[in-house]
Enzyme design. Structure first.
Site, PDB file in Angstrom:
ATOM      1  N   ASN A 106       0.936  -1.159  -0.153  1.00  0.00           N
ATOM      2  CA  ASN A 106      -0.003   0.165   0.029  1.00  0.00           C
ATOM      3  C   ASN A 106       0.882   1.179  -0.104  1.00  0.00           C
ATOM      4  O   ASN A 106       1.433   1.492   0.920  1.00  0.00           O
ATOM      5  CB  ASN A 106      -0.942  -0.101   1.140  1.00  0.00           C
ATOM      6  CG  ASN A 106      -1.674   1.464   1.204  1.00  0.00           C
ATOM      7  OD1 ASN A 106      -2.578   1.458   0.464  1.00  0.00           O
ATOM      8  ND2 ASN A 106      -1.232   2.111   2.102  1.00  0.00           N
ATOM      9  N   GLU A 107       0.994   2.033  -1.160  1.00  0.00           N
ATOM     10  CA  GLU A 107       1.179   3.394  -0.971  1.00  0.00           C
ATOM     11  C   GLU A 107       2.986   3.605  -1.004  1.00  0.00           C
ATOM     12  O   GLU A 107       3.323   3.779   0.033  1.00  0.00           O
ATOM     13  CB  GLU A 107       0.670   4.130  -0.063  1.00  0.00           C
ATOM     14  CG  GLU A 107      -0.593   4.418  -0.302  1.00  0.00           C
ATOM     15  CD  GLU A 107      -1.383   5.630   0.513  1.00  0.00           C
ATOM     16  OE1 GLU A 107      -2.370   6.211   0.037  1.00  0.00           O
ATOM     17  OE2 GLU A 107      -0.849   6.132   1.463  1.00  0.00           O
ATOM     18  N   GLU A 160      -8.650   3.621  -2.128  1.00  0.00           N
ATOM     19  CA  GLU A 160      -8.857   4.437  -1.016  1.00  0.00           C
ATOM     20  C   GLU A 160      -9.255   5.791  -1.790  1.00  0.00           C
ATOM     21  O   GLU A 160      -8.870   6.434  -2.594  1.00  0.00           O
ATOM     22  CB  GLU A 160      -7.641   4.866  -0.199  1.00  0.00           C
ATOM     23  CG  GLU A 160      -7.416   3.554   0.579  1.00  0.00           C
ATOM     24  CD  GLU A 160      -6.115   4.278   1.375  1.00  0.00           C
ATOM     25  OE1 GLU A 160      -5.868   5.249   1.735  1.00  0.00           O
ATOM     26  OE2 GLU A 160      -5.433   3.399   2.072  1.00  0.00           O
ATOM     27  N   TRP A 214      -2.341   8.221  10.654  1.00  0.00           N
ATOM     28  CA  TRP A 214      -0.927   7.607  11.243  1.00  0.00           C
ATOM     29  C   TRP A 214      -0.441   9.203  11.689  1.00  0.00           C
ATOM     30  O   TRP A 214       0.342   9.081  12.836  1.00  0.00           O
ATOM     31  CB  TRP A 214       0.069   7.390   9.921  1.00  0.00           C
ATOM     32  CG  TRP A 214      -0.303   6.252   9.076  1.00  0.00           C
ATOM     33  CD1 TRP A 214      -1.273   6.085   8.029  1.00  0.00           C
ATOM     34  CD2 TRP A 214      -0.188   5.109   9.636  1.00  0.00           C
ATOM     35  NE1 TRP A 214      -1.530   4.970   7.569  1.00  0.00           N
ATOM     36  CE2 TRP A 214      -0.597   4.059   8.631  1.00  0.00           C
ATOM     37  CE3 TRP A 214       0.648   4.341  10.713  1.00  0.00           C
ATOM     38  CZ2 TRP A 214      -0.450   2.727   8.696  1.00  0.00           C
ATOM     39  CZ3 TRP A 214       0.726   3.090  10.662  1.00  0.00           C
ATOM     40  CH2 TRP A 214       0.163   2.210   9.879  1.00  0.00           C
TER      41      TRP A 214
END
Length: 468
Positions: free
Chosen positions: A159-160, A375, A429
């Site tokens: 992811n990312e 997302e 985060w």
């Protein structure tokens, strides 16, 4: 005119292990770099998050009730291998089997990510993906999961990759908190892309059933003044850092001459060099046509202006609108158009950017096969009233993004699903618990779930495929 989406379209919700599970040291889970980093640098930790470790049956029951037919889940690497390699933790393995079984029981298809920002501490403190040994550790972990969790039909390696390099080595808001080191940013991107390619090739060579892809965050970059060649150049360079470098690696199996010209310019100005090896490109090339899908995470776009001062980045972590700053030496600075709508965290709301990004992938990387929007959503300081949240702003945001997805499909792009970030409220985060995205409101004191107005709206769209 009312817009629609295909009958087989996935209406999903997204989560991530560290942001949702809690239970950070439960049942043999090994530490991750974030544990200590949050304690030392922030006003919150990942306990209890959304207690998804214990409450996933509640969230999946709600998913079924509200028409959510797909869920993004990530496996916490350190639940399976507490130190990232070596001994397996059977309780971690059992947990994910139980979780995937519950997904299927509730008719919610799990799209499973192997790495979502949470490298085990033992490997992270040894250089994370700047250390080439980590490529081997990741591929071994991936192979274990492919073999063990044969009930999973959709795999995502990372992811990312972009925001990991960016957060760890440019903005410095992710552990280890290094700032302005562009060479480390590109090296991290590159080594992670090699890890992705190796895992994809292994998956295909071993004949596992199911599909595999990668999730990239792709914020669209525009020149502040499209008639000023210096602003156009600034947008191109910023796009290379965040998008083009990793897209080239994914679908070209190499970096185009134009991409490398930009990278070399950025490193000339900022210092540092890259270690790009022949065997890396053999791995990238072998996987470039094997990706079954691309996941695009899209929240915002940026406008870039030419700039020749020193690098300075100020991260807006508390939702104090207007407090962020972003300028990179030799690249440019972000400058929002005067009338651009923004969130409290200074993210520019621009649905057209998602359309442009989808069509860019279609045009520049015709071997892409299919896209999921993995997302997209609106971070908000939700007001909890009468056991719900009247989140009309979120409904409007998601509606406009679904409409441009419908447009992209009409214009020939193969987009197969949408995952709203996030299924339920999770912790963010670098913003903590105040920035909420969920369809379901979580009272973090009691862990009770309450459907928001957006959940009822989303349910209707999922049932009818009509965006209204």
């Amino acid at each position: 005119m009312t817009k629609t989406l295909p009958k087989d379209f996935i209406f999903g919700g997204a989560t991530a292990a560290y942001q949702a599970e809690g239970a950070t040291h439960t049942d043999g889970k090994g530490p991750v770099a974030w544990d200590k980093y949050l304690e030392d640098n922030y006003w919150y930790t990942a306990e209890p998050a959304s207690d998804f470790y214990n409450r996933y049956p509640v969230d999946l029951k709600l998913s079924e009730e509200f028409g959510v037919n797909g869920i993004r889940i990530s496996i916490a690497w350190s639940r399976i291998f507490p130190t990232g390699k070596g001994e397996v933790n059977p309780k971690g393995v059992e947990y994910y089997h139980n979780l995937f079984a519950e997904c299927h029981k509730r008719h919610v298809e799990p799209f499973v990510t192997l790495h979502h920002f949470d490298t085990p501490e033992a490997l992270h403190s040894d250089g994370d993906f700047l250390n080439r040994e980590n490529i081997e550790h990741f591929v071994n972990y991936a192979e274990f999961c492919f073999k063990e969790f044969s009930e999973v039909n959709y795999w995502t390696t990372f992811n990312e990759i972009g925001p990991i390099g960016d957060g760890q080595y440019l903005v410095g808001k992710f552990p280890p908190g290094i700032q302005y080191d562009l060479a480390k940013v590109f090296q991290s991107h590159h080594n992670m892309m090699v890890s992705h390619a190796r895992a994809v090739k292994l998956f295909k060579d071993s004949g596992y059933s199911g599909e595999i892809g990668v999730v990239h965050a792709l914020p669209t970059k525009y020149p502040f003044d499209a008639n000023n060649p210096d602003d156009v150049r600034a947008a191109e360079l910023e796009d290379i850092i965040h998008n083009k470098f990793i897209l080239d690696a994914t679908y070209l199996g190499k970096y185009s001459d134009k991409t490398m010209e930009g990278v070399n310019h950025i490193l000339e100005v900022n210092g540092g060099e890259l270690d790009l090896r022949e065997e890396d490109f053999v791995a990238l090339d072998a996987a470039k046509d094997l990706n079954d899908f691309l996941g695009i995470n899209y929240y915002m776009s940026d406008w870039m202006q030419a700039f020749d001062g020193e690098t300075e980045i100020i991260h807006n972590g508390k939702g104090e609108k207007g407090s962020s700053k972003y300028q990179i030496k030799g690249v440019g600075r972000r400058k929002a158009p005067v009338d651009a709508p923004k969130t409290d965290w200074d993210w520019i709301i621009f649905p057209q950017g998602l359309y442009d990004q989808i069509m860019r992938v279609k045009a520049d990387y015709p071997n892409y096969k299919k896209i999921y929007i993995t997302e997209n959503g609106l971070g908000y300081k939700d007001e909890f009233v009468d056991k719900t949240v009247y989140d009309d702003g979120r409904i409007d945001y998601v509606k406009k993004h679904l409409e441009v997805i419908s447009d992209a499909i009409s214009d020939g792009a193969n987009v197969k699903g949408y995952f709203m970030w996030s299924l339920m409220d999770v912790f963010s985060w670098s913003n903590g618990y105040e920035k909420r995205y969920g369809l379901f409101y979580v009272d973090f004191e009691t862990q009770e779930r309450y459907p928001k107005k957006s959940a009822y709206w989303y349910k209707k769209v999922a049932e009818t495929q009509v965006i209204e």
